[in-house]
Every structure is written in structure tokens, then in C-alpha cells.
Design an enzyme around this catalytic site. Structure first.
Site, PDB file in Angstrom:
ATOM      1  N   ARG A 138      -7.990 -16.138  10.175  1.00 23.68           N
ATOM      2  CA  ARG A 138      -8.011 -17.070   9.572  1.00 23.68           C
ATOM      3  C   ARG A 138      -8.552 -18.519  10.737  1.00 23.68           C
ATOM      4  O   ARG A 138      -9.709 -18.351  10.610  1.00 23.68           O
ATOM      5  CB  ARG A 138      -7.876 -18.010   8.628  1.00 23.68           C
ATOM      6  CG  ARG A 138      -7.364 -17.283   7.164  1.00 23.68           C
ATOM      7  CD  ARG A 138      -6.905 -17.879   5.888  1.00 23.68           C
ATOM      8  NE  ARG A 138      -6.960 -17.260   4.614  1.00 23.68           N
ATOM      9  CZ  ARG A 138      -5.343 -16.829   4.598  1.00 23.68           C
ATOM     10  NH1 ARG A 138      -4.718 -16.947   5.515  1.00 23.68           N
ATOM     11  NH2 ARG A 138      -5.623 -16.212   3.557  1.00 23.68           N
ATOM     12  N   TYR A 185       0.667  -1.189  -0.193  1.00 19.90           N
ATOM     13  CA  TYR A 185       0.012   0.072   0.020  1.00 19.90           C
ATOM     14  C   TYR A 185       0.544   0.944   0.137  1.00 19.90           C
ATOM     15  O   TYR A 185       1.632   1.062  -0.378  1.00 19.90           O
ATOM     16  CB  TYR A 185      -1.477  -0.138   0.859  1.00 19.90           C
ATOM     17  CG  TYR A 185      -1.941  -1.436   1.228  1.00 19.90           C
ATOM     18  CD1 TYR A 185      -2.598  -1.595  -0.388  1.00 19.90           C
ATOM     19  CD2 TYR A 185      -1.954  -2.705   1.850  1.00 19.90           C
ATOM     20  CE1 TYR A 185      -3.660  -2.628  -0.097  1.00 19.90           C
ATOM     21  CE2 TYR A 185      -3.000  -2.897   2.115  1.00 19.90           C
ATOM     22  CZ  TYR A 185      -3.251  -3.789   0.716  1.00 19.90           C
ATOM     23  OH  TYR A 185      -4.501  -4.218   0.506  1.00 19.90           O
TER      24      TYR A 185
END
Length: 792
Positions: A739, A597
Site C-alpha cells: 500500500r 491458492y
């Protein structure tokens, strides 16, 4: 056994009874009867013996260029698992081995003059000469042809006259190197030099000893392989090896000079006794990874196909297990092509797992000097768990007293697992070490988080995590990744976040909630993940900005390189978002400088090609991210901590190096970062990550132990056992899981229940307390036995 020339194809299937069979057909080849083995090490010999034993009609020939007693190294370690497989496959070999083994179950770690001992490990070793002699004898008993001092013909030539060619010709495999386009090998040379030596006495444990010399740290790996002999491996980094002068042995003394120097350096471990050497030199370990192990009728086994660092004792073990699997596959599949495919399919996952463990161990020893300052027990625990195959949980089963002592040194209250010990960052005390890792949800509308975010983050807060992190919250509309990304660039967004932090504070008191602020940079204006990761929007796109005018994907949109005016505007957007975050009630702020980013794009040499003061060397590339950090820190409340997420490697050539990652972390820490959240990758589309269990944790480990700054480890950390292991070893201070929290919002509470922990580090919400025990899954009571009958 006398040497002979290569048999002609006409005689390729003649066996000892005079029966002559037709040569093998092309295409779907049937079970092999004519087998050539290149290399007479343990793997090649054992494969030959098993293939002959399974079908005595076979003609099996082994070519070995050395004499029978020539070998590399001294002792061989085999696991109980491997021995069990040998016993099943060939009881005669197992019986011979069992009589030869030296067994022990303790590991001694000598750290700055103090010996730490851990028991319950279970090793079995024997001399390599003895192992080869046993396999020579077994091959001879079975009728295998052994051709010593005879280089094998090329594999392609052997394949023309044999049904199967087994290439067991070692790490420098000529077979593999002759057909690189078929096997597609990658060979990586590492940073340490090592040498195989031996001592004429038996250590009473597996011994690791560290010598901190004027040249740098050196390590000794030693283990017994006979009642009166031990293997000794001396290892050190290349620069230490050179500084100590080992690269220039005096011509008039030769290897004796090296041997005597090593014996002097490790005199304490050796009790003043000497060392001896065989046919070995100082070597840099090479990791061999082959994309394919088979090529036509030829199959690679052992080091020819793959290598694993000696520090996990797996070289001979893997070769012998390859031989077992190959021989079994050949028997189970009537067609050779299917057998070879089945062999590779069965073995590759096992080998890849072993190679990941070996690489972790190898890198640990390469970075040894970053750990030598640890407290003795933590250092010992760190060494024992370096490969991630030994963990906190199973070490506790092997040696409960040692593990309990490490826990006490760590500061665990009685009955408290490491993950439930508190941790303080500035004015914030986290009740446990578990972080809900930032995960983009892509469900916001115009940047406003809604009920989904309330339920998503609220559920994980109720689930026990010490710190719940938002997804990357964008500082401007043009800084979004997708139209579904959340923001903090309006008062409406701030109010929605205030609703969420208020719920967490009221419903899950003691849980901290943090916000991650970021700007998408060149990775913006894309579709939601489930619509096509990193794919551009079909319409409604917005302008992109980045450090340099480079697209993320070759077919992607080209961003504009930020000028000074643009950088000032971005910095202002970050500070405005930080003020809103403080007013919204967040406990911690994280600046997102990772994953390609905007701020990450300034840090990486692959994405920053600027020629002004914001590019070039690392100091230039750090300049703008540090400006943003300083501006945000100035407006963020003094008592609340601020962290930074970085990508410690780009997983691509020419990207951020290990040294640069440490320097980046050091720069942010010097500017006031309270912890570094260490992630990796996602900076360039052509990356090639080394995925695996806890695969990013070594980067956090390196930064923590090089700088002493707190770190958050991320990346495929999936079990509470891994968390406890990372914390106790001093590789991380906090562990962020993503996760596992999607699979189970109550992961932290369930981890507490599974460890029998009911303390303040993981309190169950009052409405959920009745569910704090695992529910029964089936009938557990057993009818009491009855004696006698009812009578007649």
C-alpha cells in the site's frame, strides 16, 4: 480503618455534610456520587483519589482483600508521559512521587559475557510499597474510605447500591469472570515461566542478561527502584523451567531453593550477592483481552480489562492511565453511560497498541534461543527494538554512537541507511532492500497485461525500489482468480510482459523485476476485488480444482480434488509459464505457495484432507508443492534466483503452526529456494488475523533466525524507519511494501531524500533529478528584528 458492612441503598448518596440525595435513576444515569472500587492496587487507588478530588461530595469506598503492605512485585516503572498526566491531574501526587523516584537512562545487555550499553532511554521507578503508601495517604487526605483485609462484595451487589463500580481487581478479576457474557474476555497463557525477585543493591542500568545453561536459555530483567534495591525477574520457557527442576522445589527448602539457584545462575549480574522473594511463585504470563470494559454501572480498569507483558513495563502505567482517563471522562460527560463509553473509546486504541507491543516483546523472549547466535551488537539492537516502540531512528537520537556501531557491523557504507545497502541473491545483486510487493491489479484482458501494467510497474521501478514484483501471474486460464488476472500461458502474454521488462531495464537501469507465478485453486472464478472480494462470478465461471473438494466460503463453489493426471497438468503449466518468464526477461521468479491458492491449499491442514501420499502429515502435504518447485527450478535459468511465498500461519485453530512454517521454509530452502517471502493468512475465510504495524514480520523473523535462510518480510510495513529497524535487527533481509507504493510510487526515493541519502542505492532518474528535494510548503524566511522606532 475499621471494617463495616455494605451501606443500604437508602443511604447510598449521603455525604459527610448530612446532605442526602435521591438514589441514582435507571437509564441515562447522571454523574456518580456513590462509588465503589474493587481492588486496592495503584489503578484502583488512583481512580478513587481522582474521583473524590474532582467532587468532594462523593462517597468513594475501596475494598482490598489484602493488608496495606501486601503486594505483588517490588518496583514500578512509570514513563515521563504518564508522570506528566499525573502532574496535570493531581499535583500533590506528582510532587510525592517525584521525591521518591530513582532515575537512570541506560540499558545494559549482557550477551555471552559481553556487556553492550545503550543510553538516552530515561526511566523512573520507585518501590511498589512506596507507591501504594503514597496513594493510601492521598486517599485518606481526600476522605476516601479504605477497607483493607476485606473482600469486596460481588460487583452486581455493589452496583445495586452505588452509581459506579470500578473493578480494578487484577488479571484474575472476579468481576470479569463473573460476567463473561458481558465482557467477553479472551485469556491466553504463554510459553514462559517467570518469578518476581529482588536484590538488596541498585543496578546502575536497566539490565538484561542471558544465561545459556545446560537446560536452555534463561533471562534476567533487572532495574533499580530504590537507592539500595532492584527488581529482578527471572524468566525462561516452560520446557527449560522443567528441565532445570524449578517445578519441583525440595519440600524441606521451599522457595529458598529457587532463590538460591537463580542467584547462582546469575551470579555475574548480582556480583555474587543473593536474592530475596516475597509473596510470588513461578507464573506463566496471561494476556487478557476483553471485548468490552463496561457492563451497566461497572467498569473494568487495568489488568482486570487488559494485561501487557512486564517486559515493556506497562502494567502499572496502563492502570494509572486508565484511572486518569476514567476520572476525566466522568467529569466531561454529565451522563454516566456517555462517560463510560467515552472512557472506553479513548483508552481502547491506546491499550490495544500497548498490547501489540507487549505481545511482540513477549514473543521475542519466548524465541530467545533463536537470537543468541547473533553478533553481540545486532543481538542488543534486536532486543532493544523487539516491541517496535524503539526503532532505528529514535534509537539513533537516544544513542547515536551505539546505533552507528550497529550499522557498521551490518555493513552499511558511511552515510548509508541500512535499507540502501546492496543484497545478493544468487547471480542477482539488488541495489537496495526494498521490494514492491505483488499486488493484483485485475486489469488484464484475456490474461494480457496492458498499458496499465506498464505504467503501474514502470512508475514503481522509476520510484527506486530495488526489486519490482508483478502481481500473481496465472499459469493457466483456469488458474486465474478473476477474469482480470494476468497470465503467462500464451505467447501474446509473454510478449506483453517482455515490453514491460524492457521498459524497466531501459528507463530504470539497476532495478530488478520479478514475476510471481501461481494458480488460484479453489479461490478462482470470482469477481474483481472492487466488485466483491471472493464473490463468485454471476456467469462465465470455469471449473475449480484444489487439494481437496472444499469450498473457500461456505456458500462458495466446490472444487474438484486434483488427481494424479490433474497434478501433472498443473506442474506442466507452471514449467511452461516459467520458460516464458525467462524469455520475457524477468530477473527473479517467485512461486506463490500462500494465501489459500492452489499450492498453499496443499500445505495447510485446514485445506488438505487428502488420504493419499499428497496429504496427511506435513511431508505429504509438502510433496506436490515441492514437485512443482523442482520442476520450475529445473527450467529457470541457473544464475537467476527463485523465491517462494508462504503463509506462515492460517490465523485459525488447527492451521499451520509456527513449527510447521519453519519446516515448510526449510524444505523449500533445501530444494534450492534463494529466499522465503513470508506472508500469512488468507487461507480460510474464517481467519482472525492480529492486524497491526509490521504484524507479519515476526513470522519472517522466526524463519530467518531458525534457519539462517534469507527472508522477505511483508505486512503493514509502512515507514522507512520500520524497514531499517527490521534489517538491522536481523529479522529480515528484504522488506516488501504494498500500500505505501500505491500511495506513493516514489516511496523509496522519498525515503532516501528524507534520510539525506544520495548514494547509489537510490538514484533518481535523470529527468526527475530536479525534484529530488522536498518542495517548500510555505514561507520559511523570517523578517529580521528591528530595534527602535522611526522617531517623532
Amino acid at each position: 480503618m475499621p471494617n463495616s458492612t455494605l451501606p443500604s441503598p437508602r443511604n447510598a448518596h449521603r455525604n459527610g455534610t448530612g446532605d442526602e440525595r435521591a438514589p441514582a435513576v435507571t437509564g441515562r444515569r447522571s454523574r456518580p456520587l456513590r462509588i465503589a472500587v474493587i481492588g486496592g492496587g495503584p489503578g484502583g487507588l488512583y481512580a478513587a483519589a481522582l474521583l473524590k478530588r474532582h467532587d468532594p461530595r462523593r462517597t468513594v469506598t475501596v475494598w482490598e482483600r489484602r493488608a496495606p503492605r501486601d503486594t505483588f512485585g517490588f518496583g514500578v516503572v512509570l514513563s515521563d508521559e504518564t508522570l506528566g498526566a499525573i502532574e496535570h491531574a493531581d499535583p500533590a501526587v506528582h510532587h510525592s512521587l517525584r521525591r521518591e523516584f530513582v532515575r537512570w537512562d541506560t540499558i545494559d545487555i549482557v550477551h555471552r559475557g559481553r556487556t553492550l550499553t545503550s543510553g538516552g532511554h530515561g526511566f523512573a521507578a520507585l518501590g511498589r510499597h512506596r507507591l501504594l503508601a503514597l496513594l493510601h495517604r492521598r486517599c485518606t487526605e481526600l476522605g476516601v474510605r479504605l477497607r483493607f483485609r476485606t473482600p469486596a462484595p460481588p460487583a452486581a451487589e455493589l452496583a445495586a447500591a452505588h452509581d459506579l463500580v470500578v473493578a480494578a481487581d487484577g488479571a484474575g478479576s472476579g468481576t470479569r469472570e463473573a460476567a463473561p457474557e458481558a465482557y467477553r474476555p479472551t485469556v491466553t497463557t504463554h510459553d514462559c515461566r517467570y518469578r518476581w525477585l529482588a536484590a538488596d543493591f541498585a543496578f546502575d542500568a536497566f539490565r538484561f542478561e542471558i544465561a545459556e545453561t545446560e537446560f536452555g536459555a534463561m533471562q534476567l530483567h533487572g532495574y533499580p527502584y530504590a537507592p539500595d534495591a532492584s527488581t529482578v525477574i527471572v524468566e525462561m520457557r516452560e520446557e527449560v523451567w522443567r528441565a532445570a527442576g524449578f517445578h519441583t522445589e525440595p519440600a524441606d527448602q521451599g522457595p529458598a531453593w529457587t532463590v538460591d539457584r537463580c542467584a547462582e545462575i546469575f551470579a555475574g549480574a548480582l556480583g555474587g550477592r543473593g536474592l530475596r522473594h516475597a509473596d510470588s511463585t513461578w507464573t506463566a504470563f496471561r494476556t487478557v483481552v476483553s471485548e468490552r470494559w463496561t457492563h451497566g454501572r461497572t467498569v473494568l480498569i487495568g489488568d482486570a480489562a487488559h494485561t501487557a507483558h512486564f517486559s515493556i513495563g506497562s502494567g502499572t502505567k496502563l492502570a494509572v492511565e486508565d484511572a486518569l482517563a476514567l476520572a476525566t471522562a466522568v467529569e466531561e460527560h454529565p451522563v454516566l453511560d456517555e462517560a463510560l463509553a467515552g472512557y472506553e473509546a479513548e483508552r481502547r486504541p491506546v491499550v490495544e497498541s500497548a498490547q501489540r507491543a507487549a505481545l511482540a516483546s513477549l514473543r521475542w523472549f519466548e524465541q530467545l534461543e533463536t537470537y543468541t547466535g547473533q553478533p553481540p551488537r545486532q543481538f542488543a539492537f534486536n532486543l532493544l527494538t523487539r516491541s517496535r516502540r524503539v526503532t532505528h531512528d529514535n534509537l539513533g537520537l537516544r544513542d547515536a554512537a551505539f546505533t552507528a556501531a550497529v550499522e557498521r557491523d551490518f555493513g552499511c557504507p558511511p552515510g548509508t541507511p541500512p535499507m540502501f545497502t546492496p543484497f545478493r541473491l544468487r547471480g542477482l545483486t539488488l541495489r537496495n532492500r526494498i521490494v514492491l510487493s505483488p499486488m493484483d491489479m485485475y486489469t488484464a484482458v484475456d490474461g494480457v497485461p496492458g498499458d496499465f501494467h506498464l505504467v503501474h510497474l514502470g512508475a514503481r521501478a522509476l520510484g527506486g525500489a530495488g526489486l519490482v514484483m508483478t502481481e500473481m501471474v496465472c499459469v493457466s486460464a483456469r488458474g486465474r482468480i478473476t477474469p482480470g488476472c494476468a497470465g503467462l500461458y500464451s505467447e501474446e502474454q509473454a510478449a506483453a510482459w517482455r515490453r514491460i521488462t524492457g521498459f524497466v531495464r531501459a528507463a530504470a537501469p539497476g532495478t530488478a523485476i520479478g514475476v510471481q507465478l501461481g494458480h488460484s485453486g479453489r479461490k478462482g472464478s470470482t469477481r474483481r476485488m472492487w466488485e466483491g472480494t471472493d464473490e463468485p462470478l454471476p456467469d462465465g465461471n470455469w471449473p475449480l480444482v484444489a487439494a481437496s473438494a472444499l469450498p473457500y466460503r461456505p456458500d462458495g463453489r466446490v472444487p474438484a480434488a486434483l488427481d494424479r493426471t490433474g497434478m501433472t497438468a498443473v506442474r506442466s503449466a507452471f514449467t511452461a509459464a516459467a520458460r516464458r518468464a525467462a524469455d520475457a526477461g524477468f530477473d527473479l521468479l517467485e512461486l506463490h505457495c500462500a494465501h489459500g491458492y492452489l499450492l498453499s491449499g496443499f500445505l495447510s491442514p485446514l485445506t488438505n484432507r487428502r488420504t493419499d501420499g499428497y496429504g496427511g502429515d506435513l511431508a505429504g502435504r509438502l510433496r506436490f508443492p515441492l514437485e512443482v518447485f523442482d520442476a520450475v527450478r529445473d527450467v529457470w535459468p541457473e544464475e537467476r534466483p527463485m523465491t517462494v511465498r508462504i503463509s506462515a500461519t492460517d490465523w485459525a485453530p488447527g492451521g499451520t503452526s509456527d513449527t510447521e512454517a519453519v519446516a515448510i521454509a526449510a524444505a523449500f530452502a533445501a530444494h534450492g529456494a534463494d529466499a522465503i517471502d513470508v506472508s500469512t493468512g488468507q487461507v480460510v475465510a474464517e481467519e482472525r488475523p492480529e492486524f497491526g504495524r509490521s504484524y507479519q514480520a515476526p513470522y519472517a523473523d522466526r524463519i530467518r533466525n531458525a534457519l539462517g535462510v534469507p527472508v522477505i518480510a511483508v505486512g503493514a510495513i509502512s515507514s522507512w524507519d520500520d524497514v531499517n529497524s527490521l534489517l538491522l535487527a536481523g529479522r529480515a533481509d528484504l522488506c516488501a511494501l504494498a500500500r505505501p507504493h500505491l500511495y506513493d510510487p516514489h516511496w523509496t526515493l522519498h525515503a532516501a531524500a528524507e534520510q539525506g541519502y544520495t548514494g547509489p542505492g537510490a538514484p533518481w532518474p535523470l529527468p526527475y533529478r530536479a525534484g529530488s528535494r522536498r518542495p517548500p510548503t510555505g514561507r520559511t524566511e523570517v523578517p529580521r528584528p528591528r530595534q527602535g522606532g522611526s522617531g517623532g
